[in-house]
Design an enzyme around this catalytic site. Structure first.
Site, PDB file in Angstrom:
ATOM      1  CB  ALA A 149     -67.726 -59.846 -12.441  1.00  0.00           C
ATOM      2  CB  THR A 150     -71.460 -59.875  -8.334  1.00  0.00           C
ATOM      3  OG1 THR A 150     -72.074 -60.603  -9.403  1.00  0.00           O
ATOM      4  CG2 THR A 150     -72.525 -59.175  -7.513  1.00  0.00           C
ATOM      5  N   GLY A 168     -63.269 -65.081 -12.631  1.00  0.00           N
ATOM      6  CA  GLY A 168     -62.540 -66.227 -13.135  1.00  0.00           C
ATOM      7  C   GLY A 168     -63.355 -67.191 -13.985  1.00  0.00           C
ATOM      8  CB  THR A 214     -58.670 -65.524   4.906  1.00  0.00           C
ATOM      9  OG1 THR A 214     -58.747 -65.254   6.299  1.00  0.00           O
ATOM     10  CG2 THR A 214     -57.521 -66.477   4.620  1.00  0.00           C
ATOM     11  CB  CYS A 270     -81.031 -66.896 -15.707  1.00  0.00           C
ATOM     12  SG  CYS A 270     -79.577 -66.007 -15.217  1.00  0.00           S
TER      13      CYS A 270
END
Ligand SMILES: Cc1ncc(COP(=O)(O)O)c(C=O)c1O
Ligand SMILES: Cc1ncc(COP(=O)(O)O)c(C=O)c1O
Lengths: 121, 386, 386, 121
Positions: B73-74, B202, B241, B325
């Protein structure tokens, strides 16, 4: 990323701080600075610290380091209080560098407790 | 994970579902060729990726061709925001987001501000919600790009993506949604939601780490400029890839999620209720966020308790502080401060996040441990003025 | 992979070594927490990553702290080149590379040219080698960044990194090396090589796909500006949740490689010799590259044969055409054209690449199949003028 | 990414092109364009194509499509040659769009072969 910031000694001291509480009827100091609030109370006899207790609000290292300081100073001459340095704490207790400021608050509290005893005499 | 750990940090990352795992094993042994190759081995790999795209497309109700694989997501957020804002820059350089977004969003906006974009940070209400009228009022004629997250990673608050998106559509503004905490966990139907770009990863829904995707709606003007350059893979939008086994794993995680979102939500709600009911009576405790938010997250502050010591005293429970964090000295969460919490409240915040494998016993244990920890730390603390 | 495929495309991607695989399985079951978390689960994950960094550091003879995890060599190249050139831009904007680099390098240079950098493309000799004096002559007072690959992905040619790097060091120029085809395959001792930045990717040496690294030398002035923005992970150089199992897999692949490079090279050399000896007598055949290059790659052209039909006629052998595998209509390889091959020679080029699991029987079979295919296609073709 | 660019029919035609070769003593045309070189030879009798053969240098689709064209036209009236279109080829044989140009080369060759026959009569 995070390595374990807490050594086994910090864990032990934090889990069972034998010197938490108050030394009834003793001298008391309170400092609040740098995300730390600390109260120390102590009784002394013949220039020797008899009972040294603390109450703390702070991170685990602060609690552990204060406990370690109390344990080390009980039974020592009250004059040791004024000479207590943060270096003494950090030697025996790994504290992350970024928390050095907090450890200095402990030094301050211990030293002003020493001052109290001197002022009294 | 070791037996004596109680993991309540599913919003940070989840374990891989055994079925995802099995699929990845299968694929990594059989489809290791480069999917760009035209030979038989490459074609097999290509098919595996096609199937995964269908599985993920199925979860979101979109065509597989709208999905670009990324490393998480980053990267998806970076590609959507930097790529989308730059793609639209010739039409206007005003872009809009919120302070309560993830760093992978806010840091890109900060970077774009340096690049000459004009950023408006819209405010949430005290629960963290963005009111559509507040949002609409922030838009200008030269607004071209907006990013608002679906489920907040610290509080679980769910934004009204449909209403916000409709406002963007009306004005032909590119609308990006960071769905990292939402995809696979709450129902998302992109065929009906007015969303142009959606980021996902994921490892937040029992898929592998190191793989994510960006959904790019197939509509005019909805494109992103690439941020990585190289081979012509993925229509030149994202080179490199393709990691076939990770993609297959993400596809499988999507398929599993698609079949179980309602059950998952019911389970999480029960867990959150047990946890909250076990601690809500504590003096000075307060909930950060919206009681109607995503039930996998429970974020609580408590008066006059130091957050790091609280988290430490909670061991063997693994939860998160509300703060970022990554900083070494824990800073009060910028998200909670944006919601109007005091520094003192924000620094004591603990985010418990539960997941599919979490049991009632675990949250009951956590509630008990939390009560004890608060009591012990309060006892240890000096009175406010000695 | 299916039984009836003969995979000779190890330069495109390799299968994961079973030991790598085992390590990843172990890790993905036990260390799934986010390594940024300070709780016990996060710390376990953090340790796993630390071990992997030591393994990879061991292979390259560098300290683990010099390694940044990325999603692969494409991202590492982008970060090194865009990040390095921008970091040094205030000192000068002249940057240098070669036409025979991988697209993940050349496309970033093209992008930087658009951004205002001044690019010099230095020429290779007909084998693909860059002569140090030719290189030195291309440098200017305002040259700040150079990128030269270690092992060429199409031809296997090995550049004289030591000599080129020494020239850069002398002039305090940032020197990046794309090591995607070299790491784990040829000995690389970064403690003694004058390299500032080195890109690598797991899947080229029996590690996982979707994970790579960038080595950043710990010396003054050697830094890169980030190209992705987000959480504070990895000293703010590369954000995103670290994929612990992939990193562990890459570490294990590095450890395995470190112990076997000499044996691997001997095996590959034998395979290449058998293959080349089996086809070198063919009329009009020629070797692309340097006989002293990396023995895992054998790139051959043959007169008057159409490359796509040749590759197709080679089935069930999986090899690569010399051309970029991503374009739909096969274009003659830009790398081979840069070496002075004619379009006709370049378009017939086939890259055979062998690996650890390749057997003598496989390359013997491949040689036979190649001879047959050439004969058959020649028979099918009309005479030059009918 | 690459789906399989070769259908089963392309595979069959490429593997065993029954019409490869030369129609001895027949009309011949040669075209070279678009990465394709093609030679067609044919004999005819009574206005009907008897033997139609090809030689080709080109990609698998070109070879397969030429083979398919020869197979389809043998036995047909020679006038069909001039009306042959690329669409006829592509209908029965999936050819990637980007190769349409090459298929037009086949159309050209077949049509000029038709022209030859007409010129002869
Ligand atoms: C809302 C949100 N966006 C983005 C991210 C980034 O995801 P990743 O670390 O997988 O790149 C996260 C999680 O870390 C998140 O919670
Ligand atoms: C020389 C070279 N550089 C960079 C890359 C890119 O690697 P990846 O696709 O793993 O990002 C490759 C392989 O594709 C390569 O051979």
């Amino acid at each position: 990323m995070s390595a374990d910031p807490y050594s086994a000694r910090v864990r032990d001291l934090f889990a069972a701080p034998a010197h938490a509480g108050d030394a009834a009827g003793g001298e008391a100091v309170y400092v609040a600075d740098q995300d730390v609030r600390l109260r120390l109370t102590a009784t002394a006899a013949d220039g020797t610290i008899e009972v040294l207790r603390f109450r703390a609000w702070g991170c685990p290292h602060v609690i552990a380091a204060t406990e370690a300081a109390c344990a080390a100073l009980e039974g020592r001459p009250v004059t040791d209080l004024e000479n207590y340095t943060a270096a003494d704490v950090m030697q025996n207790l790994p504290v992350p560098v970024e928390k050095t400021g907090r450890i200095l608050v402990i030094e301050d509290a211990v030293r002003s407790l020493g001052q109290r005893f001197r002022d009294r005499t | 994970m070791s037996e004596d750990i109680i993991y309540l940090d599913y919003a940070a990352s989840t374990p891989v579902d055994p079925r995802v795992y099995e699929r990845m094993c299968e694929v990594s042994q059989s489809a290791y060729a480069n999917p760009s190759s035209t030979h038989a081995a490459g074609r097999l790999t290509h098919e595996v990726i096609g199937r995964a795209a269908e599985q993920l497309g199925g979860l979101l109700n979109v065509s597989p061709e709208t999905l670009i694989w990324t490393s998480g997501a980053t990267e998806s957020d970076n590609l959507a925001i930097a790529g989308g804002a730059r793609y639209r820059a010739h039409r206007g350089k005003h872009i809009v987001t919120m302070r309560t977004e993830h760093k992978a969003v806010t840091d890109v906006f900060e970077m774009l501000a340096q690049e000459g974009f004009d950023v408006t940070w819209v405010d949430a209400d005290s629960r963290g919600l963005l009111a559509p009228d507040v949002f609409a009022a922030a838009l200008r004629d030269d607004t071209q790009f907006v990013s608002i997250m679906f489920v907040n990673n610290e509080t679980g608050v769910i934004q009204d993506i449909e209403a916000l998106g409709a406002i963007c559509r009306e004005r032909d503004i590119l609308f990006h949604v960071d769905g990292a905490q939402a995809v696979g966990k709450v129902p998302i139907d992109l065929a009906s939601l007015p969303v142009d770009l959606l980021s996902l990863t994921g490892h937040k829904f029992y898929g592998p780490k190191g793989i994510g995707a960006l959904y790019i709606a197939d509509r005019p003007g909805c494109h992103v400029a690439p941020i990585l350059f190289g081979g012509g893979q993925q229509r030149r939008i994202r080179p490199g890839t393709l990691p076939t086994d990770l993609i297959a794993g993400l596809g499988m995680a999507a398929e599993i999620a698609a079949g179980g979102i309602d059950d998952d939500l019911a389970h999480l709600s029960e867990l959150r209720d047990v946890l909250w009911n076990g601690i809500r009576e504590i003096d000075g405790i307060s909930l950060n966020g919206d009681p109607d938010g995503f039930p996998g997250i429970l974020n609580v502050s408590v008066e006059d308790i130091e957050g790091e010591s609280l988290l430490f005293a909670l061991e063997p429970i693994c939860a998160a502080t509300g703060s970022a964090c990554n900083s070494k000295v824990q800073e009060p969460s910028y998200v909670l401060r944006a919601l109007g919490r005091t520094d003192m409240q924000a620094q004591s915040a603990i985010r418990f996040s539960v997941g599919r494998p979490t049991t009632i016993e675990e949250v009951e244990f956590a509630a008990g441990r939390y009560r004890e920890a608060v009591a012990r730390l309060r006892q240890l603390a000096p009175d406010e003025v000695a």
